[in-house]
Design a protein around this motif. Structure first.
Motif, short mmCIF file in Angstrom:
data_model
loop_
_atom_site.label_atom_id
_atom_site.label_comp_id
_atom_site.label_asym_id
_atom_site.label_seq_id
_atom_site.Cartn_x
_atom_site.Cartn_y
_atom_site.Cartn_z
N MET A 54 0.85 -1.18 0.00
CA MET A 54 0.00 0.00 0.00
C MET A 54 0.89 1.25 0.00
SD MET A 54 -2.96 1.02 2.70
CE MET A 54 -4.35 0.30 1.87
N PRO A 55 0.65 2.21 -0.87
CA PRO A 55 1.51 3.39 -0.97
C PRO A 55 1.37 4.31 0.25
CG PRO A 55 -0.37 3.59 -2.45
CD PRO A 55 -0.42 2.22 -1.85
N ILE A 56 2.39 5.11 0.47
CA ILE A 56 2.40 6.04 1.60
C ILE A 56 1.40 7.17 1.38
CG2 ILE A 56 3.85 7.72 2.82
CD1 ILE A 56 6.20 5.77 2.30
N VAL A 57 1.32 7.65 0.13
CA VAL A 57 0.34 8.68 -0.24
C VAL A 57 -0.38 8.21 -1.50
CG1 VAL A 57 1.47 10.64 0.86
CG2 VAL A 57 2.12 10.00 -1.45
N ASP A 58 -1.47 8.91 -1.85
CA ASP A 58 -2.37 8.36 -2.85
C ASP A 58 -2.15 8.74 -4.31
OD1 ASP A 58 -3.12 10.95 -2.49
OD2 ASP A 58 -5.21 10.52 -1.99
N ASN A 59 -1.49 9.85 -4.64
CA ASN A 59 -1.35 10.17 -6.06
C ASN A 59 0.10 10.48 -6.42
OD1 ASN A 59 -0.78 12.98 -5.81
ND2 ASN A 59 -2.95 13.42 -5.59
N LEU A 60 0.37 10.52 -7.72
CA LEU A 60 1.75 10.65 -8.22
C LEU A 60 2.41 11.95 -7.77
CD1 LEU A 60 4.02 9.44 -9.86
CD2 LEU A 60 3.02 10.49 -11.91
N ALA A 61 1.69 13.06 -7.82
CA ALA A 61 2.27 14.35 -7.42
C ALA A 61 2.70 14.30 -5.95
CB ALA A 61 1.27 15.48 -7.65
N LYS A 98 3.43 11.56 -4.25
CA LYS A 98 4.55 10.62 -4.16
C LYS A 98 5.85 11.32 -4.51
CE LYS A 98 1.80 6.54 -5.18
NZ LYS A 98 1.50 5.46 -6.14
N LYS A 99 5.82 12.14 -5.55
CA LYS A 99 7.01 12.89 -5.95
C LYS A 99 7.42 13.86 -4.85
CE LYS A 99 6.41 12.58 -10.95
NZ LYS A 99 6.14 13.31 -12.21
N PHE A 100 6.42 14.51 -4.24
CA PHE A 100 6.73 15.44 -3.15
C PHE A 100 7.39 14.71 -1.99
CE2 PHE A 100 5.82 17.29 0.94
CZ PHE A 100 6.37 18.55 0.79
N VAL A 101 6.88 13.53 -1.63
CA VAL A 101 7.47 12.76 -0.53
C VAL A 101 8.94 12.46 -0.84
CG1 VAL A 101 7.44 10.54 0.68
CG2 VAL A 101 5.31 11.78 0.32
N ALA A 102 9.23 12.06 -2.07
CA ALA A 102 10.62 11.77 -2.45
C ALA A 102 11.48 13.03 -2.33
CB ALA A 102 10.66 11.22 -3.87
N GLN A 103 10.98 14.16 -2.82
CA GLN A 103 11.72 15.42 -2.72
C GLN A 103 11.92 15.81 -1.26
OE1 GLN A 103 9.03 17.88 -4.98
NE2 GLN A 103 10.35 17.86 -6.78
N PHE A 104 10.88 15.62 -0.45
CA PHE A 104 10.94 15.98 0.96
C PHE A 104 11.99 15.14 1.70
CE2 PHE A 104 9.66 15.54 5.39
CZ PHE A 104 9.56 16.87 5.77
N VAL A 105 12.03 13.85 1.43
CA VAL A 105 13.00 12.97 2.09
C VAL A 105 14.42 13.37 1.71
CG1 VAL A 105 13.87 10.60 2.21
CG2 VAL A 105 11.42 11.04 2.40
N ILE A 106 14.65 13.67 0.44
CA ILE A 106 15.98 14.12 0.00
C ILE A 106 16.34 15.44 0.68
CG2 ILE A 106 17.29 14.97 -2.00
CD1 ILE A 106 15.70 12.83 -3.65
#
Length: 155
Positions: A1-8, A10-18
């Motif tokens: 199950m994904p951490i968040v629901d949509n692609l935008a 998901k991209k934000f989560v990746a940017q935030f973690v970096i």
């Protein structure tokens, strides 16, 4: 199950973690400096605030991701503790579960305590530990640590 629901998101989560890793800080105003160089830092900070205010995060998915970051061949230590943070006149009490090995500890699950005394009860602790056991195989657990008050109240 994904951490968040949509692609935008998901991209934000990746940017935030970096950005979180680059900033080596958990304060939004510091992370904002590393999020998106094409916009003002203030805009990045507002974007971070809006994300955490508006988005429903799947914390079970976060736990599954975090457990996979830890080496599979290491026995894990689970630490249960309650902490209090003061924001001006507001005291925030958090029941926290950390998982780790050696010198590494990762905040794994937490619950804001809805009381003024700051104490957790056995039910709160058991519920959080049950969530851990849904993600961590019992055979991987070396030990569980907690204050003596936890054992006394759980017995």
């Amino acid at each position: 199950m994904p951490i968040v629901d949509n692609l935008a998101r998901k991209k934000f989560v990746a940017q935030f973690v970096i950005a979180l890793i680059k900033s080596r800080n958990v304060q939004f105003c510091e992370i904002a400096h590393h999020l998106n160089d094409k916009v003002k830092t203030e805009s990045n900070e507002i974007r971070i605030q809006d994300f955490f205010r508006e988005v429903q995060i799947n914390y079970q998915g976060v736990a599954e991701l975090l457990i996979n970051v830890l080496p599979k061949d290491k026995k894990l230590r689970i630490c249960v503790d309650r902490t209090e943070w003061n924001f001006g006149v507001c005291a925030v009490n958090v029941l926290m579960i950390l998982v780790g090995y050696g010198d590494v500890q990762i905040p794994f699950y937490w619950e804001l305590l809805d009381n003024r005394s700051g104490n957790s009860n056995a039910k709160d602790r058991i519920n959080l530990l049950d969530l851990c056991l849904k993600v961590i195989n019992k055979e991987r657990i070396e030990l569980i640590l907690g204050d003596r008050k936890f054992v006394k109240k759980m017995a």
